[in-house]
Design an enzyme around this catalytic site. Sequence first.
Site, short mmCIF file in Angstrom:
data_model
loop_
_atom_site.label_atom_id
_atom_site.label_comp_id
_atom_site.label_asym_id
_atom_site.label_seq_id
_atom_site.Cartn_x
_atom_site.Cartn_y
_atom_site.Cartn_z
N ARG A 1 -5.53 6.43 -1.48
CA ARG A 1 -4.07 6.55 -1.40
C ARG A 1 -3.53 7.51 -2.48
O ARG A 1 -2.54 8.20 -2.25
CB ARG A 1 -3.42 5.18 -1.50
CG ARG A 1 -3.93 4.23 -0.43
CD ARG A 1 -2.90 3.29 0.11
NE ARG A 1 -3.52 2.33 1.01
CZ ARG A 1 -3.71 2.51 2.31
NH1 ARG A 1 -3.34 3.64 2.89
NH2 ARG A 1 -4.28 1.58 3.05
N ASP B 1 0.81 -1.22 0.00
CA ASP B 1 0.00 0.00 0.00
C ASP B 1 0.84 1.27 0.00
O ASP B 1 0.32 2.36 -0.27
CB ASP B 1 -0.94 0.01 1.20
CG ASP B 1 -2.07 -0.99 1.05
OD1 ASP B 1 -2.50 -1.23 -0.10
OD2 ASP B 1 -2.53 -1.53 2.06
N LYS C 1 -6.12 -2.60 -7.23
CA LYS C 1 -6.54 -1.85 -6.04
C LYS C 1 -7.73 -0.96 -6.39
O LYS C 1 -8.41 -1.19 -7.39
CB LYS C 1 -5.37 -1.01 -5.51
CG LYS C 1 -4.19 -1.85 -5.02
CD LYS C 1 -4.55 -2.62 -3.76
CE LYS C 1 -3.36 -3.36 -3.17
NZ LYS C 1 -3.69 -4.02 -1.88
#
Length: 203
Positions: A169, A96, A123
Site C-alpha cells: 500500500r 487499509d 500492518k
Amino acid sequence: QEIVVPADPSSAAFLIAAAVLVPGSRITVQGTTTNWTRTGFLTILERMGGVIVGDFEQQPPPGVVPDHEPVGPVDVAHGPLTGTTVGADEVPLGIDELPLVALLGCFAEGETVVTGAAELRLKESDRITTVVNGLNGLGGDLEATDDGFVVRGTGGLRGGTIEAHGDHRLAMLGAVAGLASREGVTVVGMDAAAVSYPTFEDD
C-alpha cells in the site's frame, strides 16, 4: 454454485484517489463491491469534497442483513478538497485506505486528523511512521500521533523519493502521489505492489 467475487475496493481506492487529485481526471470503477463495510474510504472522500457519482450502500438498520453482495460502478472526478476528521468509529471501515486519506489531506484545505487507528502500526510496515515520514519527504506537513496522524494541507506535494518498506500500500501510495505532485515521485521498492495488485503499474 457459480460464485462471483466482486473486485477489491481497497485496490480500487488508489485509482479513485488518483482521479480526485489529478486535475481534469474522471474515471469509472466497475465491478467493485459497494458493501457498506468496505466503503468507508468513499464516505470519507465524499465528506472531503470528492466528486463521486454512484450509489454505495449505507449501513442498514440493526438486525437487517442484505440478501446479496451489492456491486456497482463508482464514477469519480477531480475536485477541490477540504480537511476532515476520521475517528475510531470509521477506522474499521477504511483501515487499509487511511494512508490515502493522509495523501488527500496534503492536497486539502485545512487539517485532516485521523485518530483511533493504532492498528496501522501493525500492518506490513508501521504505516503511521512510514506514511508520515514518506509524505513529509515529498513536501507534506504531517505529524504522527500514537494512534493516527495530523495532516496540515499545503495545497499539494513537491515530489521526490519514497521508500515502500516492502509494503504494497505504501508503494501504490507513492505512485499516486507521483501522479499528483509537481516534480514526480520515485518509488523505491515498487514491486511490493504486486502482493495485492499485480497489474497496478500497467493500469
